[in-house]
Design an enzyme around this catalytic site. Structure first.
Site, mmCIF file in Angstrom:
data_model
loop_
_atom_site.group_PDB
_atom_site.id
_atom_site.type_symbol
_atom_site.label_atom_id
_atom_site.label_comp_id
_atom_site.label_asym_id
_atom_site.label_seq_id
_atom_site.Cartn_x
_atom_site.Cartn_y
_atom_site.Cartn_z
ATOM 1 N N GLU A 1 61.009 122.874 27.047
ATOM 2 C CA GLU A 1 62.298 123.476 27.401
ATOM 3 C C GLU A 1 63.353 122.428 27.709
ATOM 4 O O GLU A 1 64.509 122.568 27.304
ATOM 5 C CB GLU A 1 62.136 124.435 28.584
ATOM 6 C CG GLU A 1 61.353 125.712 28.251
ATOM 7 C CD GLU A 1 61.977 126.506 27.124
ATOM 8 O OE1 GLU A 1 63.191 126.356 26.864
ATOM 9 O OE2 GLU A 1 61.254 127.291 26.479
ATOM 10 N N TYR B 1 68.414 128.731 33.356
ATOM 11 C CA TYR B 1 67.686 129.046 32.130
ATOM 12 C C TYR B 1 66.262 128.487 32.156
ATOM 13 O O TYR B 1 65.281 129.213 31.948
ATOM 14 C CB TYR B 1 68.432 128.499 30.885
ATOM 15 C CG TYR B 1 67.500 128.440 29.705
ATOM 16 C CD1 TYR B 1 67.179 129.612 29.007
ATOM 17 C CD2 TYR B 1 66.851 127.259 29.356
ATOM 18 C CE1 TYR B 1 66.259 129.585 27.971
ATOM 19 C CE2 TYR B 1 65.934 127.233 28.328
ATOM 20 C CZ TYR B 1 65.645 128.394 27.646
ATOM 21 O OH TYR B 1 64.724 128.382 26.640
ATOM 22 N N ASP C 1 69.832 132.276 27.309
ATOM 23 C CA ASP C 1 70.352 131.028 26.748
ATOM 24 C C ASP C 1 71.505 131.380 25.817
ATOM 25 O O ASP C 1 71.945 132.525 25.773
ATOM 26 C CB ASP C 1 69.242 130.277 26.004
ATOM 27 C CG ASP C 1 68.901 130.968 24.700
ATOM 28 O OD1 ASP C 1 69.123 132.196 24.601
ATOM 29 O OD2 ASP C 1 68.419 130.299 23.775
#
Length: 287
Positions: A34, A117, A135
């Site tokens: 991520e 996020y 996102d």
DNA sequence: AAAGCGTGGTC
DNA sequence: TGACCAAGCTT
């Protein structure tokens, strides 16, 4: 069937087989993916993520190495401060959480480089929690499906309630919905030329039902790159990544002609902790 | 809260 | 060709 359910069903057959989505991938691996994916495309992340997982399979492994190793291994993914923060996050995981990536969102958000996020993405993708994950892809899908607009505005608090309004009630499907709606934005409801013909919610998309109106708001301005400090910092770091030993300032001159800008950028890299000055005044990646 | 922070691919 | 875009975070 509700829109959210249709999106989950679509995902079953349309999802990409990405390495960080395979069964058995733990929350640490998800966290690394991520952070790498923040503003960097999947194709460029994949090989680097594989290297990192082989080299540093646990937070403790990454926490134990000097920043220089991490900055070099980051390669040219861009925004190298992320590499530094990921290492700091690994240190925090070791110190505060016994080496295990935390599962609750507030603890995740407290880690360096982990924001709204990323924290929810790790909780959801890494730990199977039904968290809303928003996102840029999801915001674009919401703008179109829910609000009938061609483009999403800036992130806002209401994004989470928007997603909640589409999320299936079943817990397991709610968890899968979060990846699914992101994937829809990444593969179908894309920024430039959306592929509405293959969209699972094309018949109930507010934007499409309104005739796919063009974006009317203020044009979102794109960042310049050529000639900016970002480019110069990148050049300087390029030299230092390639140098096996600390270098003097003369060795940095080829990176950029303008001495004033070059010096300003070197200073900012020092401030950021991406570059270090040795006792004898040479420059190097931080040990 | 707007601006800064890398890099490379696409059309 | 250059503008646009890519799973954001921090200050």
């Amino acid at each position: 069937m509700a829109a959210g359910e249709a999106i989950v069903d679509w995902y079953v057959t349309a999802a990409r087989d990405l390495p960080w989505r395979r069964p058995g991938v733990d929350a640490w691996a998800v966290l690394v993916s991520e952070v790498m994916l923040q503003q960097t495309p999947v194709a460029r992340v994949e090989p680097i993520w594989r290297e990192w997982m082989a080299r540093w399979p646990t937070p403790a492994d990454l926490a134990a190495v000097p920043p220089a190793d991490v900055i070099r291994a980051w390669g040219k993914l861009g925004y190298p401060r992320r590499a530094l923060r990921l290492r700091e996050a690994a240190v925090a995981v070791v110190e505060r959480h016994g080496g295990v990536v935390p599962a609750d969102v507030p603890a995740l958000e407290a880690l360096p480089g982990v924001g709204t996020y990323t924290a929810r993405a790790v909780a959801c993708f890494g730990y199977g929690q039904p968290q809303p994950v928003v996102d840029t892809n999801v915001r674009r899908v919401m703008a179109r499906v829910l609000h009938g607009r061609a483009e999403a505005g800036n992130a806002r608090a209401a994004d989470l309630t928007d997603v909640a309004s589409l999320t299936p009630t079943d817990t397991d499907r709610a968890t899968r919905f979060s990846v699914a709606v992101m994937e829809l934005g990444a593969l179908v409801c894309v920024a430039r030329v959306p592929r509405c013909a293959v969209c699972p919610v094309r018949d109930r998309c507010a934007w499409r039902l309104a005739g796919s109106p063009a974006h009317d708001g203020p044009p979102r301005r794109v960042q310049k790159f050529a000639g900016t400090d970002r480019q110069v910092r990148g050049r300087l770091l390029d030299v230092l990544r390639a140098a096996p030993e600390p270098v003097d300032s003369a060795a940095l001159e080829p990176a950029w002609d303008d001495a004033v800008q070059r010096s300003r950028c070197l200073d900012s890299l020092l401030t950021d902790g991406l570059v270090e000055q040795t006792a004898d005044g040479l420059f190097t990646l931080p040990a």
